[in-house]
Design a protein around this motif. Structure first.
Motif, PDB file in Angstrom:
ATOM      1  N   SER A  81      16.925  -4.700  39.303  1.00 35.58           N
ATOM      2  CA  SER A  81      18.371  -4.897  39.192  1.00 35.58           C
ATOM      3  C   SER A  81      19.103  -4.330  40.404  1.00 35.58           C
ATOM      4  O   SER A  81      18.555  -3.506  41.149  1.00 35.58           O
ATOM      5  CB  SER A  81      18.896  -4.208  37.934  1.00 35.58           C
ATOM      6  N   THR A 125      11.887  -7.239  30.510  1.00 35.97           N
ATOM      7  CA  THR A 125      13.319  -6.982  30.514  1.00 35.97           C
ATOM      8  C   THR A 125      13.566  -5.542  30.098  1.00 35.97           C
ATOM      9  O   THR A 125      13.072  -5.100  29.057  1.00 35.97           O
ATOM     10  CB  THR A 125      14.044  -7.934  29.536  1.00 35.97           C
ATOM     11  N   ASN A 170      18.628  -4.862  29.997  1.00 31.84           N
ATOM     12  CA  ASN A 170      19.208  -6.211  30.098  1.00 31.84           C
ATOM     13  C   ASN A 170      18.980  -6.907  31.429  1.00 31.84           C
ATOM     14  O   ASN A 170      19.712  -7.834  31.779  1.00 31.84           O
ATOM     15  CB  ASN A 170      20.710  -6.180  29.786  1.00 31.84           C
ATOM     16  N   THR A 171      17.984  -6.473  32.199  1.00 32.70           N
ATOM     17  CA  THR A 171      17.674  -7.141  33.464  1.00 32.70           C
ATOM     18  C   THR A 171      16.163  -7.301  33.622  1.00 32.70           C
ATOM     19  O   THR A 171      15.383  -6.510  33.096  1.00 32.70           O
ATOM     20  CB  THR A 171      18.221  -6.370  34.693  1.00 32.70           C
TER      21      THR A 171
END
Length: 171
Positions: free
Chosen positions: A12, A140, A143-144
């Motif tokens: 991320s 994941t 959330n990335t």
């Protein structure tokens, strides 16, 4: 492979800081070198600085060391799950909520360093056990999308990042 060789889709934007801080070392070299680097660095900090806060509400050096331990455990767990093909999205964590319940300042620096060494040795052993395919697995977290190998570099870079902060703001 070095952190600079990672594709930006492997981590991320938030973790880019840690990827950059991983230095230009291979994954295992960074993890192994980091073990002695942190221990030697902390052992050379004057005892009176270990519970020093550079500003109101900031962590002490002991808090930072335990934060690095906690974070490494969490990231290694993420890497384990993802490397085993687990597709369950993994939650983030709020680091500031951990510190008050960690009680780092009630511990000796020797106990913190012993715990750090045990955690890092376990991390090294885990990453040594992975094959090239597993390092490329994606999952994941927070959330990335993230790759297992990016997690290893984030562990190294996170430590380097905090050693830099200690050098600049505490010493």
């Amino acid at each position: 492979m070095k952190a600079s060789d990672l594709s930006t889709n492997e981590y991320s934007v938030f973790n880019a800081t840690y990827i950059k801080a991983a230095d230009d070392k291979a994954l295992m070299e960074g993890l192994i070198d980091g073990l002695l680097q942190l221990v030697n660095f902390v052992k050379n900090i004057p005892v009176e600085k270990l519970e020093y806060r550079y500003a109101e509400g900031k962590w002490t050096i002991k808090d930072v060391v335990l934060h690095m331990i906690d974070t490494e455990r969490i990231f290694a767990y993420r890497a384990l799950r993802i490397s085993r093909g687990d597709k369950t999205p993994l939650p983030g964590f709020e680091e500031n909520e951990y510190v008050p319940f960690a009680f780092a300042n009630s511990r000796s620096i020797e106990s913190l360093l012993a715990e750090y060494q045990n955690v890092r040795k376990a991390t090294i052993s885990f990453f040594e056990s992975l094959n090239e395919d597993q390092l490329l697995f994606f999952g994941t977290a927070s959330n990335t999308a993230i790759s297992v190998r990016a997690i290893g570099f984030i562990i190294t870079g996170h430590q380097n990042h905090h050693l830099g902060i200690i050098s600049e703001r505490y010493l």
